[in-house]
Design an enzyme around this catalytic site. Structure first.
Site, PDB file in Angstrom:
ATOM      1  N   ARG A 120       2.247   0.964  10.412  1.00  0.00           N
ATOM      2  CA  ARG A 120       1.797   1.061   9.037  1.00  0.00           C
ATOM      3  C   ARG A 120       2.893   1.162   8.050  1.00  0.00           C
ATOM      4  O   ARG A 120       3.914   1.864   8.163  1.00  0.00           O
ATOM      5  CB  ARG A 120       1.227   2.469   9.025  1.00  0.00           C
ATOM      6  CG  ARG A 120       0.439   2.925   7.947  1.00  0.00           C
ATOM      7  CD  ARG A 120      -0.220   4.326   7.883  1.00  0.00           C
ATOM      8  NE  ARG A 120      -1.122   4.371   9.107  1.00  0.00           N
ATOM      9  CZ  ARG A 120      -2.463   4.089   8.982  1.00  0.00           C
ATOM     10  NH1 ARG A 120      -2.764   3.674   7.696  1.00  0.00           N
ATOM     11  NH2 ARG A 120      -3.276   4.003   9.927  1.00  0.00           N
ATOM     12  N   SER A 134     -10.043  -6.505  10.007  1.00  0.00           N
ATOM     13  CA  SER A 134     -11.389  -5.802   9.653  1.00  0.00           C
ATOM     14  C   SER A 134     -12.081  -6.822   8.779  1.00  0.00           C
ATOM     15  O   SER A 134     -11.475  -7.287   7.828  1.00  0.00           O
ATOM     16  CB  SER A 134     -10.890  -4.508   8.683  1.00  0.00           C
ATOM     17  OG  SER A 134     -11.910  -3.560   8.529  1.00  0.00           O
ATOM     18  N   ARG A 161       1.012  -1.264  -0.081  1.00  0.00           N
ATOM     19  CA  ARG A 161      -0.091  -0.094   0.170  1.00  0.00           C
ATOM     20  C   ARG A 161       0.945   1.140   0.010  1.00  0.00           C
ATOM     21  O   ARG A 161       1.809   1.225   0.817  1.00  0.00           O
ATOM     22  CB  ARG A 161      -0.936  -0.049   1.249  1.00  0.00           C
ATOM     23  CG  ARG A 161      -1.864  -1.280   1.157  1.00  0.00           C
ATOM     24  CD  ARG A 161      -2.923  -1.057   2.286  1.00  0.00           C
ATOM     25  NE  ARG A 161      -3.748  -2.406   2.320  1.00  0.00           N
ATOM     26  CZ  ARG A 161      -4.563  -2.748   3.049  1.00  0.00           C
ATOM     27  NH1 ARG A 161      -4.854  -2.064   4.201  1.00  0.00           N
ATOM     28  NH2 ARG A 161      -5.323  -3.807   3.186  1.00  0.00           N
ATOM     29  N   GLU A 177      -6.377  -1.461  15.604  1.00  0.00           N
ATOM     30  CA  GLU A 177      -7.010  -2.622  14.797  1.00  0.00           C
ATOM     31  C   GLU A 177      -5.833  -3.531  14.176  1.00  0.00           C
ATOM     32  O   GLU A 177      -4.744  -3.209  13.843  1.00  0.00           O
ATOM     33  CB  GLU A 177      -7.293  -1.486  13.463  1.00  0.00           C
ATOM     34  CG  GLU A 177      -7.987  -2.417  12.433  1.00  0.00           C
ATOM     35  CD  GLU A 177      -8.166  -1.682  10.894  1.00  0.00           C
ATOM     36  OE1 GLU A 177      -8.423  -0.446  10.932  1.00  0.00           O
ATOM     37  OE2 GLU A 177      -8.164  -2.272   9.882  1.00  0.00           O
ATOM     38  N   ARG A 226       1.122  -6.879  12.560  1.00  0.00           N
ATOM     39  CA  ARG A 226       0.732  -6.110  13.755  1.00  0.00           C
ATOM     40  C   ARG A 226       0.468  -7.277  14.622  1.00  0.00           C
ATOM     41  O   ARG A 226       0.630  -6.823  16.164  1.00  0.00           O
ATOM     42  CB  ARG A 226      -0.684  -5.363  13.490  1.00  0.00           C
ATOM     43  CG  ARG A 226      -0.415  -4.151  12.823  1.00  0.00           C
ATOM     44  CD  ARG A 226      -2.043  -3.448  12.481  1.00  0.00           C
ATOM     45  NE  ARG A 226      -1.684  -2.128  11.731  1.00  0.00           N
ATOM     46  CZ  ARG A 226      -2.635  -1.421  11.314  1.00  0.00           C
ATOM     47  NH1 ARG A 226      -3.759  -1.464  11.728  1.00  0.00           N
ATOM     48  NH2 ARG A 226      -2.294  -0.437  10.478  1.00  0.00           N
TER      49      ARG A 226
END
Length: 427
Positions: free
Chosen positions: A280, A355, A265, A352, A394
């Site tokens: 991130r 999801s 990303r 998070e 994560r």
RNA sequence: GGAGAGGUAGCCUAAUUGGUAAGGCAGUAGUCUUGAAAACUACCGCGGGUGACCGCUUGCAGGUUCGAGUCCUGUCCUCUCCGCCA
């Protein structure tokens, strides 16, 4: 993609839904006239086409019975139709393209039980599992822990690639690999998912199918290759598109896939957010769950998929909470989303880690993925669901931080030890 | 990268000089049967319509033509051989 018939009949409800999603509903102002034009021109073009088809068949019949003169006469008459047809077809194509452009830019409609709100502050916690540990010493974050242990090297990653990249070394790399294998094993053996290894590069049709395009081009890493390739931002893209443009047998549903892949990303627009550490990254590992199912089952499948992801955290002994996202915080393609958030001691908060979304028929409509019930019924769109099971990077962070000891070593959770040749700690 | 062959409905297989996708298998429903099989009838690519019907469909996109599976151009994919490569 929304159903144009539904939008036509529920224009005000759709407008309200767009507003709840923080999406400017102006686009809908032109829906009615565009829709009417499209349908009118389509039936006109159809009629002219029919006329021409009929005439051509007649010419064919005349030619075969040797009536050349009559055939020639008819030919001349048909020639005039061609211009009119070309004009109508162009108008029809324009109208179709305009309608498609309008619809393809609209996000999914939120499910009825999704809390309405502007942003993440309106998200609602639905459950909490585990109790954050009392440390009795000053906790370090994963960057300090990993760097001191020599298993994480962010500085050299920045040299080799750039910011938002990481290098894992030694037991850090092995921990990552152990987590991947552990997650895949649980989902395949205990939750009934089929493991799949998709391409990490996809074409634009696939990206349109799951909803990354046309609106989120800037989040992607595109290749310079003229074929329009992009690196996958999530395995959801190649796996959900597996059955694009297909009609499945109802008896084959639900289909349950689990895929481990790296994800890429660009994180454009996230400058300054989560700049420290692994939270991130431009490249990260993820184990993804994807389901295709019958419409009437998707809510149940959604709950199950979310529970499947939560199970990983339970087995790892990591405290978490699950929230349902508000209308303002949901992703483009989702009609309902649960975020699973893991406890991070260094931040004293839940972050998070998964999801899980029910996309209803939104992606299926874009992809053309349908199914047929027994008895010759017309094809219907499947429902698609996806969720992280889990984001591996994560999870790596959560293990380090939650299992850290006063001396900076890490105790390895029991379930991971078989994947690390019995090691009980990292030091 | 070079050379060649090929894509027709879930599968298999046809279609004279261009004349408007034929057939088989599988599948679904029904008839018959104690039940099943067999046989027979209908359906059996997609979309629209309550319906009679209408439109679309030979990998995809264009072109020529009154009319294209068929002729022309581009493109994608598959296979074979050679080269290269983990």
């Amino acid at each position: 993609m929304l159903d144009p018939n539904y939008v036509r009949e529920n224009l005000e409800a759709v407008r309200a839904a767009m507003k709840a999603r923080n999406f400017p509903p102006d686009a809908l102002d032109h829906f009615a006239e565009l829709d009417a034009e499209r349908r009118r021109v389509n039936s006109e073009a159809d009629a002219v086409n029919h006329e021409r088809n009929t005439a051509s068949k007649e010419i064919g019949a005349l030619m075969q019975s040797g009536k050349k003169a009559e055939a020639e006469e008819k030919k001349a008459a048909v020639t005039g139709l061609k211009e009119r047809q070309a004009e109508l077809e162009k108008r029809r194509d324009d109208a179709d393209a305009a309608m498609r452009e309008l619809l393809s830019g609209l996000p999914n409609l939120p499910a009825a039980d999704v809390p309405i709100g502007a942003d993440e502050s309106a998200n609602v916690e639905v459950r909490r599992w585990g109790t954050p540990r009392e440390f009795g010493f000053e906790v370090k974050d994963h960057v300090d822990l990993g760097t001191n242990l020599g298993i994480l090297d962010l500085e050299r990653a920045a040299k080799v690639a750039g910011s938002r990249f990481a290098i894992l070394n030694g037991k850090g790399a092995r921990l990552e690999r152990a987590l991947i294998n552990f997650m895949l094993d649980v989902h395949t053996r205990e939750h009934g998912y089929s493991e799949t290894q998709p391409p990490l590069i996809v074409n634009r049709d696939s990206l349109f199918g799951t909803g990354q395009l046309p609106k989120f081009e800037e989040d992607l890493f595109n290749l310079t290759d003229e074929r329009g390739f992009s690196l996958i931002p999530t395995a959801e893209v190649p796996v959900t598109n597996y059955h694009r443009d297909e009609i499945l047998d109802a008896s084959s549903l639900p289909l349950k896939f689990v895929a481990y892949t790296p994800c890429f990303r660009s994180e454009a627009g996230s400058y300054g957010r989560d700049t420290r550490g692994l939270i991130r990254q431009h490249q990260f590992e993820k184990v993804e769950l994807v389901k295709l199912c019958l419409p009437e089952e998707s809510e149940k499948q959604h709950e199950e998929l979310t529970a499947n992801a939560e199970k990983i955290l339970q087995l790892l002994g990591l405290p978490f909470r699950t929230v349902v996202l508000s209308t303002g915080d949901m992703g483009f393609s989702a009609r309902k989303t649960y975020d699973i958030e893991v406890w991070l001691p260094s931040q004293q908060t839940y972050r998070e880690i998964s999801s899980c979304s029910n996309c209803g028929d939104f992606q299926a409509r874009r992809m053309g993925t349908r199914f047929k019930r027994a008895g010759g019924a017309k094809p219907e769109f499947v429902h698609t669901l996806n969720g992280s099971g889990l984001a591996v990077g994560r999870t790596w962070i959560a293990v380090l931080e939650n299992y850290q000891q006063a001396d900076g070593s890490i105790t390895i959770p029991d379930v991971l030890r078989p994947y690390l040749t019995g090691d009980t700690e990292i030091r």
